[in-house]
Write an enzyme that holds these catalytic residues in place. Structure first.
Site, PDB file in Angstrom:
ATOM      1  N   LEU A  20      -6.586  11.037  21.298  1.00  0.00           N
ATOM      2  CA  LEU A  20      -5.670   9.880  21.299  1.00  0.00           C
ATOM      3  C   LEU A  20      -6.497   8.600  21.332  1.00  0.00           C
ATOM      4  O   LEU A  20      -7.476   8.520  22.070  1.00  0.00           O
ATOM      5  CB  LEU A  20      -4.760   9.955  22.524  1.00  0.00           C
ATOM      6  CG  LEU A  20      -3.933   8.743  22.964  1.00  0.00           C
ATOM      7  CD1 LEU A  20      -2.658   9.207  23.677  1.00  0.00           C
ATOM      8  CD2 LEU A  20      -4.692   7.783  23.903  1.00  0.00           C
ATOM      9  N   ASN A  21      -6.105   7.601  20.476  1.00  0.00           N
ATOM     10  CA  ASN A  21      -6.591   6.233  20.730  1.00  0.00           C
ATOM     11  C   ASN A  21      -5.428   5.261  20.742  1.00  0.00           C
ATOM     12  O   ASN A  21      -4.471   5.529  21.488  1.00  0.00           O
ATOM     13  CB  ASN A  21      -7.822   5.854  19.892  1.00  0.00           C
ATOM     14  CG  ASN A  21      -7.690   5.853  18.399  1.00  0.00           C
ATOM     15  OD1 ASN A  21      -7.419   6.871  17.791  1.00  0.00           O
ATOM     16  ND2 ASN A  21      -7.913   4.723  17.776  1.00  0.00           N
ATOM     17  N   ASP A  22      -5.456   4.172  19.992  1.00  0.00           N
ATOM     18  CA  ASP A  22      -4.527   3.049  20.196  1.00  0.00           C
ATOM     19  C   ASP A  22      -3.041   3.416  20.328  1.00  0.00           C
ATOM     20  O   ASP A  22      -2.552   4.258  19.579  1.00  0.00           O
ATOM     21  CB  ASP A  22      -4.599   2.090  19.002  1.00  0.00           C
ATOM     22  CG  ASP A  22      -6.001   1.847  18.508  1.00  0.00           C
ATOM     23  OD1 ASP A  22      -6.957   2.189  19.215  1.00  0.00           O
ATOM     24  OD2 ASP A  22      -6.128   1.312  17.393  1.00  0.00           O
ATOM     25  N   GLN A  38      -2.424   6.718  17.981  1.00  0.00           N
ATOM     26  CA  GLN A  38      -3.435   7.243  17.064  1.00  0.00           C
ATOM     27  C   GLN A  38      -3.843   8.625  17.562  1.00  0.00           C
ATOM     28  O   GLN A  38      -4.276   8.773  18.713  1.00  0.00           O
ATOM     29  CB  GLN A  38      -4.648   6.297  17.033  1.00  0.00           C
ATOM     30  CG  GLN A  38      -4.318   4.932  16.456  1.00  0.00           C
ATOM     31  CD  GLN A  38      -4.272   4.959  14.936  1.00  0.00           C
ATOM     32  OE1 GLN A  38      -5.299   4.968  14.291  1.00  0.00           O
ATOM     33  NE2 GLN A  38      -3.070   4.980  14.374  1.00  0.00           N
ATOM     34  N   TRP A  82      -3.702   4.476  10.277  1.00  0.00           N
ATOM     35  CA  TRP A  82      -4.254   3.730  11.394  1.00  0.00           C
ATOM     36  C   TRP A  82      -3.213   2.832  12.041  1.00  0.00           C
ATOM     37  O   TRP A  82      -2.035   2.902  11.718  1.00  0.00           O
ATOM     38  CB  TRP A  82      -5.503   2.962  10.934  1.00  0.00           C
ATOM     39  CG  TRP A  82      -6.572   3.930  10.551  1.00  0.00           C
ATOM     40  CD1 TRP A  82      -6.754   5.205  11.024  1.00  0.00           C
ATOM     41  CD2 TRP A  82      -7.589   3.718   9.560  1.00  0.00           C
ATOM     42  NE1 TRP A  82      -7.826   5.785  10.418  1.00  0.00           N
ATOM     43  CE2 TRP A  82      -8.359   4.913   9.521  1.00  0.00           C
ATOM     44  CE3 TRP A  82      -7.940   2.652   8.739  1.00  0.00           C
ATOM     45  CZ2 TRP A  82      -9.454   5.042   8.684  1.00  0.00           C
ATOM     46  CZ3 TRP A  82      -9.025   2.782   7.906  1.00  0.00           C
ATOM     47  CH2 TRP A  82      -9.777   3.961   7.873  1.00  0.00           C
ATOM     48  N   SER A  83      -3.710   1.946  12.902  1.00  0.00           N
ATOM     49  CA  SER A  83      -2.797   1.276  13.825  1.00  0.00           C
ATOM     50  C   SER A  83      -1.789   0.360  13.144  1.00  0.00           C
ATOM     51  O   SER A  83      -2.057  -0.238  12.109  1.00  0.00           O
ATOM     52  CB  SER A  83      -3.591   0.505  14.861  1.00  0.00           C
ATOM     53  OG  SER A  83      -4.139   1.450  15.746  1.00  0.00           O
ATOM     54  N   ARG A 140     -17.343  -7.436   4.073  1.00  0.00           N
ATOM     55  CA  ARG A 140     -17.617  -6.100   3.523  1.00  0.00           C
ATOM     56  C   ARG A 140     -18.758  -5.496   4.306  1.00  0.00           C
ATOM     57  O   ARG A 140     -19.696  -6.191   4.665  1.00  0.00           O
ATOM     58  CB  ARG A 140     -18.130  -6.221   2.087  1.00  0.00           C
ATOM     59  CG  ARG A 140     -17.100  -6.495   1.080  1.00  0.00           C
ATOM     60  CD  ARG A 140     -17.807  -6.936  -0.211  1.00  0.00           C
ATOM     61  NE  ARG A 140     -16.805  -7.139  -1.243  1.00  0.00           N
ATOM     62  CZ  ARG A 140     -16.455  -6.222  -2.120  1.00  0.00           C
ATOM     63  NH1 ARG A 140     -17.058  -5.051  -2.155  1.00  0.00           N
ATOM     64  NH2 ARG A 140     -15.513  -6.455  -3.006  1.00  0.00           N
TER      65      ARG A 140
HETATM   66  N1  DQQ Z   1      -8.281   2.014  15.807  1.00  0.00           N
HETATM   67  C1  DQQ Z   1      -8.915   0.735  15.754  1.00  0.00           C
HETATM   68  C2  DQQ Z   1      -8.059   0.000  14.770  1.00  0.00           C
HETATM   69  C3  DQQ Z   1      -7.713   1.041  13.770  1.00  0.00           C
HETATM   70  C4  DQQ Z   1      -7.553   2.253  14.595  1.00  0.00           C
HETATM   71  C5  DQQ Z   1      -8.986   0.149  17.119  1.00  0.00           C
HETATM   72  C6  DQQ Z   1      -8.090   3.475  13.934  1.00  0.00           C
HETATM   73  O1  DQQ Z   1      -8.667  -1.068  14.167  1.00  0.00           O
HETATM   74  O2  DQQ Z   1      -6.558   0.746  13.051  1.00  0.00           O
HETATM   75  O3  DQQ Z   1      -9.298   1.104  18.100  1.00  0.00           O
HETATM   76  O4  DQQ Z   1      -7.836   4.588  14.762  1.00  0.00           O
END
Ligand code: DQQ
Length: 465
Positions: A20-22, A38, A82-83, A140
């Site tokens: 798990l993340n965000d 996430q 993603w987030s 970039r």
């Molecule tokens: N997690 C980052 C975000 C991205 C997401 C921040 C990817 O920038 O969208 O932890 O897992």
């Protein structure tokens, strides 16, 4: 759910297993609170991210739901969803998120296919923004054709606005503003704020703008910290008059939700602080912070308190009117637990420091002192938190205001989480990994003089699944 691991939090949201993340797409819909996040269903590492899903009726107890968004093999989100955030588009729950494909980061939209928000229809016209802005030019890197991701969307006078996080070529992070009438066709307006590399990082992730009426708050995550700016936002520009960190420890990429009674609640990702092999062995990685209520103090500063709903979890209570400590005294507290809340008012009198030690073994081999000094520094010392060499041992600290008042302290300990709220203003969250079964004690001590700890309460807290 994996649940036989003493490091696994029981009242913080965690994934059923794996990564798990965000926090994403927070929305109150059809009477229930939805928290997406996430999620990698394959293992406890960050790869091919899906949106996991949990729901709650009371913001405290949670149920797991099936995965809500899955990368489409042929779609612009092939490498990951993603987030992003959720909005109510005239009765249609809608999410905006970033698709990853090859070296590109591509804004996408999906609408709910049912009222439980378990199934989502991705728009066939995804991605909804293909061209990167050139003013400023988006950064970039070797990995990315443009650092351009994460979405904060709101409506004002019938127009939709969104912020996307970015890095700028030759500059620092930026929060880029877009405008739309239908959430699908977006017109670029420019950065509402752009940092300089030295003070706020090269890329801003997960920007979020929160409106407190006469003042606004913008927070961004800059790979290291969550920095917030307080000030005023109008006509596409953010004027900053204060800045600080939202949390001074293991806390990242937060997102917020408005409750029906007009409060702002914020959750952040609590990343692990042990190495990847420890996460692999555990079979899970990542937790959410407790929901924090954000508001403005009379002096215009930011208040952060644990959501009042959390008092629901309180079980057995141990309480003291006052504990007086002399120089060098240690008072063992008669509670053995790895999931509790402690609330106290700490007065240093003439002591140099007071230490509240948690997750302590009887012989002190493992212990995590939370130390408050006369210089108004609050620190979580992890040097003896764990005998596991995979666990981080560094100290995390913050300055606490006001300097001359007693410290009002709320500490939430949960498996491997130590989440500290000081004076309802400052937060410090640390991840710690005691290995011993008897690392459940707690004690108070004073150094260099006398100290008084008043209104001390300890509650055992229940699990939330
Ligand atoms: N997690 C980052 C975000 C991205 C997401 C921040 C990817 O920038 O969208 O932890 O897992």
């Amino acid at each position: 759910r994996l649940d036989d691991d003493p490091c696994r939090p029981s009242y913080h949201v965690t994934p059923p297993a794996n990564w798990l993340n965000d926090p994403n797409g927070l929305i109150h819909w059809n009477g229930r609170y939805h928290l997406f996040y996430q999620y990698n269903p394959v293992g406890p590492f960050h790869n091919t991210i899906h949106w996991g899903h949990a729901v709650s009726d009371d913001l405290v107890h949670w149920e797991d739901r099936p995965v809500a968004l899955t990368p489409s093999p042929e779609g612009p989100d092939r490498d990951g969803c993603w987030s992003g955030c959720a909005v109510d588009d005239g009765g249609v729950p809608t999410v905006l998120y970033t698709g990853g494909r090859d070296k590109r980061q591509l804004p996408c939209i999906a609408t709910a296919a049912d009222d439980d928000l378990t199934a989502w229809d991705k728009d066939p016209d995804n991605p909804i923004i293909e061209e990167l802005p050139t003013e400023p030019e988006v950064l970039r890197t070797e990995d990315w054709e443009g650092e351009f991701r994460d979405h904060c969307v709101w409506r004002e006078d019938g127009t939709w606005y969104q912020l996307i996080g970015a890095g700028m070529e030759g500059g620092g992070g930026a929060a880029l503003l877009y405008e739309s009438t239908d959430l699908r066709d977006w017109e670029y307006r420019g950065p509402i704020l752009a940092g300089d590399r030295d003070t706020a990082g090269t890329v801003w992730e997960c920007p979020e703008l929160l409106d407190f009426g006469d003042r606004q708050l913008l927070h961004i995550s800059n790979y290291e910290d969550v920095v917030y700016f307080l000030g005023s936002y109008a006509d596409g520009e953010f004027e900053v008059d204060r800045r600080d960190k939202l949390d001074h420890g293991d806390f990242y990429a937060p997102q917020s939700m408005w409750t029906d009674d007009g409060r702002i609640l914020t959750w952040g990702w609590l990343p692990e602080a042990r190495d990847v092999s420890g996460q692999w062995d555990a079979g899970w990685s990542g937790a959410m912070s407790l929901p924090r209520e954000l508001s403005l103090a009379d002096d215009g500063g930011l208040c952060q308190r644990p959501a009042p709903e959390l008092t629901e979890l309180r079980g057995e209570n141990t309480s003291y009117d006052v504990v007086r400590l002399g120089a060098g005294d240690t008072e063992q507290l008669p509670v053995e637990s790895r999931s509790f809340e402690l609330r106290a008012t700490v007065r240093l009198e003439d002591a140099e420091a007071v230490e509240l030690s948690v997750l302590e073994t009887p012989d002190g081999e493992e212990r995590t002192p939370i130390r408050y000094t006369y210089e108004s520094e609050l620190a979580v010392d992890r040097s003896a938190s764990s005998t596991d060499p995979q666990a981080t041992g560094d100290t995390q600290s913050m300055r606490v205001r006001p300097y001359d008042a007693p410290l009002s302290l709320r500490v939430f300990v949960d498996g491997s989480v130590v989440e500290v709220f000081a004076n309802e203003r400052h937060c410090l969250t640390s991840r710690v990994y005691p290995t011993r079964e008897d690392a459940t004690g707690m004690s108070l001590s004073a150094e260099g003089g006398r100290a008084t700890i008043a209104s001390l309460d300890i509650w055992e807290l229940d699990g939330v699944w």
